[in-house]
Design an enzyme around this catalytic site. Sequence first.
Site, mmCIF file in Angstrom:
data_model
loop_
_atom_site.group_PDB
_atom_site.id
_atom_site.type_symbol
_atom_site.label_atom_id
_atom_site.label_comp_id
_atom_site.label_asym_id
_atom_site.label_seq_id
_atom_site.Cartn_x
_atom_site.Cartn_y
_atom_site.Cartn_z
ATOM 1 N N LYS A 1 0.807 -1.218 0.000
ATOM 2 C CA LYS A 1 0.000 0.000 0.000
ATOM 3 C C LYS A 1 0.840 1.269 0.000
ATOM 4 O O LYS A 1 2.061 1.243 0.189
ATOM 5 C CB LYS A 1 -0.977 -0.021 1.183
ATOM 6 N N ARG B 1 -3.637 -9.955 5.258
ATOM 7 C CA ARG B 1 -4.126 -10.008 3.872
ATOM 8 C C ARG B 1 -3.014 -9.502 2.965
ATOM 9 O O ARG B 1 -2.615 -8.333 3.063
ATOM 10 C CB ARG B 1 -5.384 -9.143 3.740
#
Length: 399
Positions: free
Chosen positions: A340, A374
Amino acid sequence: MSIEIGVKFIDNLEQARLEIQDVGSDQGGWQRMAPKAVHRVIKLTDVSPTQANIIKQEILARGGEAAVARGVVNHSVEKTDVLLMASLKQYRGFVDKLRMQPFGLAKLAERLAEALGNLEGVKVRKLNCRGKVLELGQRTRVMGILNITPDSFSDGGRYMEVESALEHALRMMEEGADIIDLGGVSTRPGYSEVTEDEEKRRVVPVLEKLLQAVPVPISLDTWRAGVAKEALEAGVHIINDQWSLRGDPGLAAVVAKYQAPIIMMHNGYNTNYGDIMMEVLHFLRVGIDIAEESGISRQNIIVDPGIGFAKTYEQNLEVLRRMKELTVLGCPILLGTSRKSVIAKTLNLPVDQRVEGTGATVALGIACGADIVRVHDVKAMVRVAKMSDAILRGVNCEG
């Protein structure tokens, strides 16, 4: 030899018991002393001056402390935060006394007792994923990301075809993924909204193949009740909702009907926060209340702090730094940081070179209580999780 001095960081009653036993104390000794060895600092928000004065008086009477706003004594403020500081022994007496008080404090006492219980370390629990049982707490579970979208920030367009999606899912499972998370809508910054029909068109054919060929639980990343209903009818095991039951008012009833586990993530429309973790906790707690009122079992709820969603770079780092505070909810925690922007901005690296940054966030997240991570890079993150679990939980994660 001279006397040596060391320090012990004790997080819960079990650690206190072991340390006290280690010095040779008998059972009566550790049972009496262990609650004195565990100290908790708990923050309360939106407390009235009347409530705050009673709270401070009762915690002081038991040897603890409470910090309140200056205007509480003379009621010159409408609301105050309260910072409680006490040992577990002091909290026990305080909670018992609070149960007898008016002004809504009896209800607060029950919530405090629940919160204190939730902080007593990792709990091993079995998550029933509609027939597939996933044990949480013994070791960290790894969720592999399968995006069947043309515009996801990391792998958009790579797995749009059914066969390539299935092949990737099987590869992630071979690399150690415990769950496959299927998503048909991108949630990257600046994403384009797609219709419900288009989301179904992307998801359903891949889901049907996955359910036939992949033995691990399949999670569907959607906030739409209609998409979730069709997927649950097909046999999907978990719903992963980025809006914590706020995106579609019909989703809670659908999840409750099929008794599926649900992952509820913090999200929002702006980045205007006071104490960001208190607001994340409030958002998730309201979602938990909605879920339970709709018939979803508390045992089926997983929470996610929502790294990268409605947060600035600095706020993402703060949430990661304070993630352990989520354990007060008593729900398993999922962390999704893989590749991210918080990693990109820290390391100034393109999306395909963020594995080390992801690994750092995964290891930190596990240390702060994450039960599920995740990730895109399953093989590498399984290794990070195994090493972290060996250190933190003393677990041999060969299985």
